[in-house]
Each structure stands twice: as C-alpha cells, then as structure tokens.
Design a protein around this motif. Structure first.
Motif, short mmCIF file in Angstrom:
data_model
loop_
_atom_site.label_atom_id
_atom_site.label_comp_id
_atom_site.label_asym_id
_atom_site.label_seq_id
_atom_site.Cartn_x
_atom_site.Cartn_y
_atom_site.Cartn_z
N VAL A 66 0.84 -1.20 0.00
CA VAL A 66 0.00 0.00 0.00
C VAL A 66 0.88 1.25 0.00
CG1 VAL A 66 -1.67 1.33 1.37
CG2 VAL A 66 -2.01 -1.12 1.03
N LEU A 67 1.96 1.23 0.78
CA LEU A 67 2.88 2.38 0.79
C LEU A 67 3.46 2.63 -0.59
CD1 LEU A 67 4.80 1.79 4.15
CD2 LEU A 67 3.02 3.50 3.69
N TRP A 68 3.86 1.55 -1.28
CA TRP A 68 4.41 1.70 -2.63
C TRP A 68 3.35 2.18 -3.62
CZ3 TRP A 68 9.17 2.52 -3.66
CH2 TRP A 68 10.18 1.99 -2.85
N ALA A 69 2.14 1.67 -3.48
CA ALA A 69 1.05 2.12 -4.35
C ALA A 69 0.76 3.60 -4.12
CB ALA A 69 -0.19 1.28 -4.12
N ASN A 70 0.83 4.04 -2.87
CA ASN A 70 0.62 5.44 -2.55
C ASN A 70 1.71 6.31 -3.18
OD1 ASN A 70 -1.02 7.38 -0.94
ND2 ASN A 70 0.97 7.77 -0.01
N LEU A 71 2.96 5.84 -3.09
CA LEU A 71 4.06 6.58 -3.74
C LEU A 71 3.88 6.63 -5.24
CD1 LEU A 71 7.22 5.48 -1.73
CD2 LEU A 71 6.25 7.78 -1.90
N HIS A 72 3.38 5.54 -5.81
CA HIS A 72 3.10 5.51 -7.25
C HIS A 72 2.10 6.60 -7.63
CE1 HIS A 72 1.02 3.32 -10.77
NE2 HIS A 72 2.15 3.79 -11.23
N LEU A 73 1.03 6.72 -6.85
CA LEU A 73 0.05 7.78 -7.09
C LEU A 73 0.69 9.16 -6.94
CD1 LEU A 73 -2.83 8.93 -7.45
CD2 LEU A 73 -3.13 8.62 -4.98
N LEU A 74 1.44 9.35 -5.87
CA LEU A 74 2.06 10.66 -5.63
C LEU A 74 3.07 11.01 -6.71
CD1 LEU A 74 2.51 10.55 -1.75
CD2 LEU A 74 0.72 11.72 -3.08
N PHE A 75 3.74 10.01 -7.27
CA PHE A 75 4.67 10.28 -8.37
C PHE A 75 3.94 10.93 -9.54
CE2 PHE A 75 6.28 8.94 -12.51
CZ PHE A 75 7.52 9.57 -12.50
N TRP A 76 2.84 10.32 -9.98
CA TRP A 76 2.12 10.87 -11.13
C TRP A 76 1.54 12.23 -10.81
CZ3 TRP A 76 3.62 9.11 -15.42
CH2 TRP A 76 4.03 7.79 -15.54
N LEU A 77 1.01 12.38 -9.60
CA LEU A 77 0.46 13.68 -9.23
C LEU A 77 1.54 14.75 -9.12
CD1 LEU A 77 -2.22 12.62 -6.59
CD2 LEU A 77 -2.62 13.40 -8.93
N SER A 78 2.75 14.36 -8.73
CA SER A 78 3.83 15.34 -8.59
C SER A 78 4.25 15.93 -9.94
CB SER A 78 5.04 14.73 -7.88
OG SER A 78 5.71 13.81 -8.72
N LEU A 79 3.90 15.28 -11.04
CA LEU A 79 4.20 15.81 -12.37
C LEU A 79 3.15 16.83 -12.83
CD1 LEU A 79 5.35 12.50 -14.09
CD2 LEU A 79 6.79 14.40 -13.32
N THR A 80 2.10 17.00 -12.06
CA THR A 80 1.03 17.92 -12.43
C THR A 80 1.53 19.35 -12.67
OG1 THR A 80 -0.55 16.56 -11.22
CG2 THR A 80 -1.24 18.81 -11.72
N PRO A 81 2.39 19.92 -11.82
CA PRO A 81 2.85 21.29 -12.10
C PRO A 81 3.54 21.43 -13.46
CG PRO A 81 3.34 20.72 -9.84
CD PRO A 81 2.88 19.45 -10.51
N PHE A 82 4.36 20.44 -13.81
CA PHE A 82 5.05 20.49 -15.11
C PHE A 82 4.05 20.46 -16.26
CE2 PHE A 82 6.50 17.95 -18.72
CZ PHE A 82 7.44 18.82 -19.25
N ALA A 83 3.14 19.48 -16.25
CA ALA A 83 2.18 19.35 -17.33
C ALA A 83 1.24 20.55 -17.40
CB ALA A 83 1.39 18.05 -17.17
N THR A 84 0.86 21.06 -16.24
CA THR A 84 -0.02 22.22 -16.18
C THR A 84 0.64 23.44 -16.82
OG1 THR A 84 -1.03 21.40 -14.15
CG2 THR A 84 -1.28 23.75 -14.60
N ALA A 85 1.88 23.69 -16.45
CA ALA A 85 2.61 24.84 -17.00
C ALA A 85 2.81 24.69 -18.50
CB ALA A 85 3.95 25.00 -16.28
N TRP A 86 3.20 23.51 -18.94
CA TRP A 86 3.46 23.30 -20.36
C TRP A 86 2.19 23.50 -21.18
CZ3 TRP A 86 4.48 18.25 -23.44
CH2 TRP A 86 5.17 18.54 -24.61
N MET A 87 1.08 22.97 -20.69
CA MET A 87 -0.18 23.11 -21.41
C MET A 87 -0.64 24.57 -21.44
SD MET A 87 -3.68 20.88 -20.95
CE MET A 87 -4.15 21.55 -19.36
N GLY A 88 -0.56 25.25 -20.30
CA GLY A 88 -1.01 26.64 -20.24
C GLY A 88 -0.14 27.59 -21.03
N GLU A 89 1.17 27.39 -20.99
CA GLU A 89 2.09 28.28 -21.71
C GLU A 89 2.05 28.07 -23.21
OE1 GLU A 89 5.91 27.56 -19.96
OE2 GLU A 89 5.29 28.38 -18.02
#
Length: 191
Positions: free
Chosen positions: A74-97
């Motif tokens: 469960v801890l590893w699955a949680n880290l897996h989720l947080l990994f993808w979510l942590s890329l949100t700022p990058f994808a958000t900025a790239w899409m908006g810019e």
C-alpha cells in the motif's frame, strides 16, 4: 502498520504540488485588466489542475479514513500515485504556456490517465489488505465512476491531436463528475 505517516507524507506532497503550480503562473506585464489576457491560458490550466489535485486529496482522505492500517505494498502504491500527481505542475505549466497545443494537452491526459490508474491500484490494494467484506470494500463497490474516468482519459489523449479543445472538454467532464460529492465511503463509515 499504522496509516498516520502515510497520511501526513501524502498531505505534504499535495500541499507542495499546489504551491508549485501557483508559482508557475507569472505576473502580467502591465497594470490594466488587458494585461491578464496573455496569462489566461496558464490560469485556466492551473484552475483545472487545482481542481484535480483537490479531488485526489479529498478522495485520498476519505479512502484512508475507511482504512484501518496499511502494508508495504500500500505504501508503494501510494508513492506511485504521488509520483504521477507530482508531475502535475510540469504538465499544467506546459499546457497553459503553449495555449493547449496538441502535445502538451496529450501529455496532460497521459498524466491524468496514469494518476487514475495509480489511484485504482491503491484502492484495490487497500481493499485486498482489509478484505472483501470490509467497510472499505463495501464503500467502494464496483467503482464505475473511476473506470469511466479512465476510459474518458484514454479517449481524450488521441483527441488532443485532432482537437485539443475536445480533449480538454473530456478532462473537464471527468473533473465535474468527481466534484459531485461521492458519499460512498462516508455512508459506509456511518453504517
């Protein structure tokens, strides 16, 4: 294992993600309202991402309220989720810019798809850890809304190359679906 450290760490990551996203929005050049026009796409992508991170935080909170304890998987699955979510700022900025251009919009969809899959995996591992007869399993049920979200993300990614606005509409539809309160876990905990 108790779930407290996982909750605290996850809450910290969610807070950092939102902070980084807002810092990516640059101040306009000028003092009039027309100076806001160039940053409008970045602001719109920020709002969509803020809503998504908020939805994940809210659902993650409810999920862990129904969980009694966690395991290593469960801890590893949680880290897996947080990994993808942590890329949100990058994808958000790239899409908006880049004014919702095809590649940034598709990458945003890939990020949403992998986040959705990671959340699904986390949910399934928590249910397996607590048992099929647990309050958590009964609360989640078949999770049709989660499965439909993944289908819409998967369909929106190729649409990004044909018509990015339609792909973004798919992302917005999923966000609206999840903004409607989902009382399954709260109802399950009350029973």
């Amino acid at each position: 294992m108790t779930k407290g450290r996982m909750e605290a760490f996850s809450d910290g990551v969610f807070a950092v993600i939102i902070t980084i996203m807002v810092l990516e929005i640059k101040s306009p050049r000028g003092a009039g309202l027309t100076a806001l026009r160039p940053i409008l796409p970045a602001f719109c992508s920020y709002v969509l991402s803020f809503v998504y991170v908020g939805i994940y935080w809210n659902n993650h909170h409810h999920l862990l309220q129904a969980a009694q304890h966690v395991s290593g998987s469960v801890l590893w699955a949680n880290l897996h989720l947080l990994f993808w979510l942590s890329l949100t700022p990058f994808a958000t900025a790239w899409m908006g810019e880049n004014l919702f251009a095809p590649w940034p919009t598709a990458l945003y969809g890939v990020l949403l798809l992998f986040s959705g899959i990671a959340y699904y995996i986390l949910t399934k591992l928590l249910i397996a850890h607590h048992g099929k007869d647990s309050t958590l399993a009964a609360s989640i049920g078949t999770d049709r809304k989660g499965a439909l979200s993944i289908v819409i993300y998967a369909a929106s990614i190729p649409l990004s190359f044909l018509q990015p606005r339609i792909a973004c509409a798919g992302y917005v539809i999923v966000a609206v679906m999840w903004l409607i309160p989902d009382p399954r876990i709260e109802r399950g905990l009350r029973q």
